[in-house]
Design a protein around this motif. Sequence first.
Motif, PDB file in Angstrom:
ATOM      1  N   ALA A 126       0.815  -1.130  -0.066  1.00 20.19           N
ATOM      2  CA  ALA A 126       0.029   0.118  -0.158  1.00 20.19           C
ATOM      3  C   ALA A 126       1.078   1.172   0.141  1.00 20.19           C
ATOM      4  O   ALA A 126       1.688   1.620   0.719  1.00 20.19           O
ATOM      5  CB  ALA A 126      -0.919   0.087   1.130  1.00 20.19           C
ATOM      6  N   PRO A 127       0.645   2.279  -1.034  1.00 18.95           N
ATOM      7  CA  PRO A 127       1.599   3.183  -1.118  1.00 18.95           C
ATOM      8  C   PRO A 127       1.391   4.294   0.120  1.00 18.95           C
ATOM      9  O   PRO A 127       2.092   5.402  -0.253  1.00 18.95           O
ATOM     10  CB  PRO A 127       1.184   3.701  -2.603  1.00 18.95           C
ATOM     11  N   GLY A 128       0.290   4.196   0.658  1.00 17.10           N
ATOM     12  CA  GLY A 128       0.105   5.510   1.674  1.00 17.10           C
ATOM     13  C   GLY A 128      -0.846   5.107   2.723  1.00 17.10           C
ATOM     14  O   GLY A 128      -1.202   3.616   2.882  1.00 17.10           O
ATOM     15  N   GLU A 129      -1.370   5.721   3.671  1.00 15.39           N
ATOM     16  CA  GLU A 129      -1.991   5.724   4.927  1.00 15.39           C
ATOM     17  C   GLU A 129      -3.432   4.695   4.572  1.00 15.39           C
ATOM     18  O   GLU A 129      -4.052   5.093   3.851  1.00 15.39           O
ATOM     19  CB  GLU A 129      -2.224   6.875   5.728  1.00 15.39           C
ATOM     20  N   THR A 130      -3.683   4.078   5.672  1.00 13.28           N
ATOM     21  CA  THR A 130      -4.849   3.273   5.609  1.00 13.28           C
ATOM     22  C   THR A 130      -5.795   3.690   6.558  1.00 13.28           C
ATOM     23  O   THR A 130      -5.238   3.917   7.911  1.00 13.28           O
ATOM     24  CB  THR A 130      -4.401   1.861   5.821  1.00 13.28           C
ATOM     25  N   VAL A 131      -7.093   3.619   6.589  1.00 11.71           N
ATOM     26  CA  VAL A 131      -7.941   3.986   7.632  1.00 11.71           C
ATOM     27  C   VAL A 131      -8.762   2.492   7.858  1.00 11.71           C
ATOM     28  O   VAL A 131      -8.907   2.004   6.864  1.00 11.71           O
ATOM     29  CB  VAL A 131      -8.986   5.033   7.105  1.00 11.71           C
ATOM     30  N   VAL A 132      -8.804   2.175   9.194  1.00 11.40           N
ATOM     31  CA  VAL A 132      -9.524   0.839   9.428  1.00 11.40           C
ATOM     32  C   VAL A 132     -10.318   1.018  10.686  1.00 11.40           C
ATOM     33  O   VAL A 132     -10.337   2.058  11.557  1.00 11.40           O
ATOM     34  CB  VAL A 132      -8.679  -0.205   9.772  1.00 11.40           C
ATOM     35  N   LEU A 133     -11.477   0.695  10.804  1.00 13.96           N
ATOM     36  CA  LEU A 133     -12.449   0.752  11.666  1.00 13.96           C
ATOM     37  C   LEU A 133     -12.050  -0.246  13.060  1.00 13.96           C
ATOM     38  O   LEU A 133     -11.270  -0.970  12.851  1.00 13.96           O
ATOM     39  CB  LEU A 133     -13.961   0.536  11.355  1.00 13.96           C
ATOM     40  N   ASP A 134     -12.567   0.036  14.133  1.00 13.30           N
ATOM     41  CA  ASP A 134     -12.212  -0.739  15.425  1.00 13.30           C
ATOM     42  C   ASP A 134     -13.013  -1.851  15.769  1.00 13.30           C
ATOM     43  O   ASP A 134     -12.584  -2.583  16.635  1.00 13.30           O
ATOM     44  CB  ASP A 134     -12.591   0.214  16.811  1.00 13.30           C
ATOM     45  N   LEU A 135     -13.797  -2.237  14.504  1.00 11.42           N
ATOM     46  CA  LEU A 135     -14.660  -3.672  14.585  1.00 11.42           C
ATOM     47  C   LEU A 135     -14.000  -4.896  13.914  1.00 11.42           C
ATOM     48  O   LEU A 135     -14.584  -5.817  13.892  1.00 11.42           O
ATOM     49  CB  LEU A 135     -16.108  -3.189  14.238  1.00 11.42           C
ATOM     50  N   PRO A 175      -7.083  12.793   3.822  1.00 10.43           N
ATOM     51  CA  PRO A 175      -7.178  11.689   2.771  1.00 10.43           C
ATOM     52  C   PRO A 175      -6.291  10.431   3.167  1.00 10.43           C
ATOM     53  O   PRO A 175      -5.240  10.685   3.744  1.00 10.43           O
ATOM     54  CB  PRO A 175      -6.650  12.373   1.516  1.00 10.43           C
ATOM     55  N   ALA A 176      -6.760   9.268   2.520  1.00 12.76           N
ATOM     56  CA  ALA A 176      -5.941   8.143   2.898  1.00 12.76           C
ATOM     57  C   ALA A 176      -5.659   7.430   1.488  1.00 12.76           C
ATOM     58  O   ALA A 176      -6.721   7.489   0.612  1.00 12.76           O
ATOM     59  CB  ALA A 176      -6.528   7.150   4.049  1.00 12.76           C
ATOM     60  N   ALA A 177      -4.923   6.635   1.456  1.00 11.17           N
ATOM     61  CA  ALA A 177      -4.741   5.730   0.145  1.00 11.17           C
ATOM     62  C   ALA A 177      -5.665   4.536   0.161  1.00 11.17           C
ATOM     63  O   ALA A 177      -6.330   4.154  -0.845  1.00 11.17           O
ATOM     64  CB  ALA A 177      -3.308   5.030   0.070  1.00 11.17           C
ATOM     65  N   LEU A 178      -6.181   4.080   1.379  1.00  7.88           N
ATOM     66  CA  LEU A 178      -6.914   2.822   1.464  1.00  7.88           C
ATOM     67  C   LEU A 178      -7.877   2.878   2.539  1.00  7.88           C
ATOM     68  O   LEU A 178      -7.491   3.343   3.818  1.00  7.88           O
ATOM     69  CB  LEU A 178      -5.990   1.576   1.630  1.00  7.88           C
ATOM     70  N   LEU A 179      -8.918   2.288   2.410  1.00  7.07           N
ATOM     71  CA  LEU A 179      -9.890   2.055   3.640  1.00  7.07           C
ATOM     72  C   LEU A 179      -9.912   0.411   3.657  1.00  7.07           C
ATOM     73  O   LEU A 179     -10.288  -0.150   2.617  1.00  7.07           O
ATOM     74  CB  LEU A 179     -11.474   2.678   3.221  1.00  7.07           C
ATOM     75  N   ALA A 180      -9.720  -0.037   4.840  1.00  6.35           N
ATOM     76  CA  ALA A 180      -9.888  -1.435   5.161  1.00  6.35           C
ATOM     77  C   ALA A 180     -11.008  -1.933   6.129  1.00  6.35           C
ATOM     78  O   ALA A 180     -10.886  -1.519   6.862  1.00  6.35           O
ATOM     79  CB  ALA A 180      -8.460  -2.053   5.545  1.00  6.35           C
ATOM     80  N   VAL A 181     -11.949  -2.726   5.499  1.00  7.60           N
ATOM     81  CA  VAL A 181     -13.058  -3.139   6.205  1.00  7.60           C
ATOM     82  C   VAL A 181     -13.407  -4.472   6.105  1.00  7.60           C
ATOM     83  O   VAL A 181     -12.912  -5.347   5.295  1.00  7.60           O
ATOM     84  CB  VAL A 181     -14.331  -2.179   5.741  1.00  7.60           C
ATOM     85  N   THR A 182     -14.171  -4.938   7.238  1.00  4.89           N
ATOM     86  CA  THR A 182     -14.682  -6.308   7.228  1.00  4.89           C
ATOM     87  C   THR A 182     -15.773  -6.268   6.157  1.00  4.89           C
ATOM     88  O   THR A 182     -16.614  -5.561   6.109  1.00  4.89           O
ATOM     89  CB  THR A 182     -15.011  -7.195   8.364  1.00  4.89           C
ATOM     90  N   GLY A 183     -15.944  -7.849   5.470  1.00  3.42           N
ATOM     91  CA  GLY A 183     -17.180  -7.863   4.852  1.00  3.42           C
ATOM     92  C   GLY A 183     -18.389  -8.308   5.740  1.00  3.42           C
ATOM     93  O   GLY A 183     -19.575  -7.875   5.639  1.00  3.42           O
ATOM     94  N   ALA A 184     -18.064  -9.328   6.510  1.00  6.87           N
ATOM     95  CA  ALA A 184     -19.023  -9.607   7.691  1.00  6.87           C
ATOM     96  C   ALA A 184     -18.130  -9.892   8.639  1.00  6.87           C
ATOM     97  O   ALA A 184     -17.252 -10.500   8.751  1.00  6.87           O
ATOM     98  CB  ALA A 184     -19.827 -11.077   7.054  1.00  6.87           C
ATOM     99  N   SER A 185     -18.836  -9.420   9.823  1.00  7.70           N
ATOM    100  CA  SER A 185     -18.160  -9.648  11.228  1.00  7.70           C
ATOM    101  C   SER A 185     -17.996 -11.074  11.694  1.00  7.70           C
ATOM    102  O   SER A 185     -19.000 -11.889  11.514  1.00  7.70           O
ATOM    103  CB  SER A 185     -19.117  -8.838  12.305  1.00  7.70           C
TER     104      SER A 185
END
Length: 460
Positions: A126-135, A175-185
Amino acid sequence: MTTQTSAPRQQRDTDAPRDDTADCPLIPVVGGDVRVPLVDGSETRYINLDYAASAPALEVVAAHITEVLPLYASVHRGAGYASQISTAVYENARVVVGDFVGARPKDTVIFTRNTTDSLNLLASVAPGETVVLDLEHHANLLPWLGAASGARVLRSAATLDETLTLLDAELTARPAALLAVTGASNVTGEVLPLRRLATLAHRRGTRIAVDGAQLVPHRRVDIAALGIDYLAFSGHKTYAPFGAGVLVGRSDWLDAGDPYLLGGGAVISVTLDATEWRVGPARHEAGSPNVIGVAALARALQELDTLDPVEWVAHENELRARLVSGLEALPGVSTYRIFPDLGDAVGVVSFSVAGLDSRLVAVVLSAEWGIGVRDGKFCAHPLLERLGVAGSALRASVGVGSRQADVDALLTALASILADGPSGEYELESGHWQVVNDTRPRPDWAPELAPAAGYYGCAG
């Protein structure tokens, strides 16, 4: 050492067959009718309600591997007939995987060990910062926190709508390069609105990566239609427990990033002064690949592809609704949800039993009822804290091989435990409950496991 026991009660007829005659799985799985011993000396059909950890192999997958093994050989560089066949099986699996998840024509399909491996690979390029949720599961949290490009964790709000508003504001302000999320918890089964999340991210110039470990085994996922840039998932959760994982997504970052593994197969040429690396999947698949695992995963996806999507979802929704309503009807049992305004969910349900250690309940369910569930924090410690779970919880999960009788067996067992307690004697040793003087026989090939030797990582 703590001991837990209650007065003996009349022995159940655990050897009597459960009424499964009109209750069939969507697809037969290996071990669907296997019988296991109980501590009272009887035996019963094993009830597997731990699909979310590792799903059983489909019967067709096991049969396929038996066919493939005689012609198993090294791939890509062998001239022998077996090597040619194995290479064709391996490379065709990329087509099968890509078609199943709706990959775009220029997307790359890279085979890894599992979802965790896939997300670590993506984090490395990943070429830049990632945002991720706490779940998130730790597999979709720790790689980003450890990535050289950096990460920010956004604490989710009380509702989904409020969380999406916070996320939009976060990506707008920074701004961030990437958002990382779960599809299903993997804790509650709740399915996030991926189309909405992808639209939100792309509007801010951010790509989206989805941890599909709990989604792909339960739903059809079309990454092109949903706008997903990267999707990671595991064979061992997708009815192919032979050690393969997948990362599917846009090729530019993957071709530009440093090779994930350094070794043979990833290079065009090597001298003592310089190395020329390949682009495409080979860049990140150095060494001899897991041909059998990849063949198993492809065959599993082909079989899942035969399911009617409506029937597939209906089967699981019925099992989940039966499970949730039954659990919530039991005194002292609480189920967990992340967002009250998010209705879609796969067959994963976590719960607690007031006044009872979840670790003890899981051991009693296994020893006295032949039921396998998960206990612990499910590799999602921040989410369990957000949900207000003290200590650990229990999790029951279903899949294509599950039946209504499986759910009913769990509810019956829990009702009995709540009413009468365990019938056997248990001791707490090194933080883990054990059956006292456990005499259940084991297969000849299964070694004994020292107390607590198999517990580590996310169990606590």
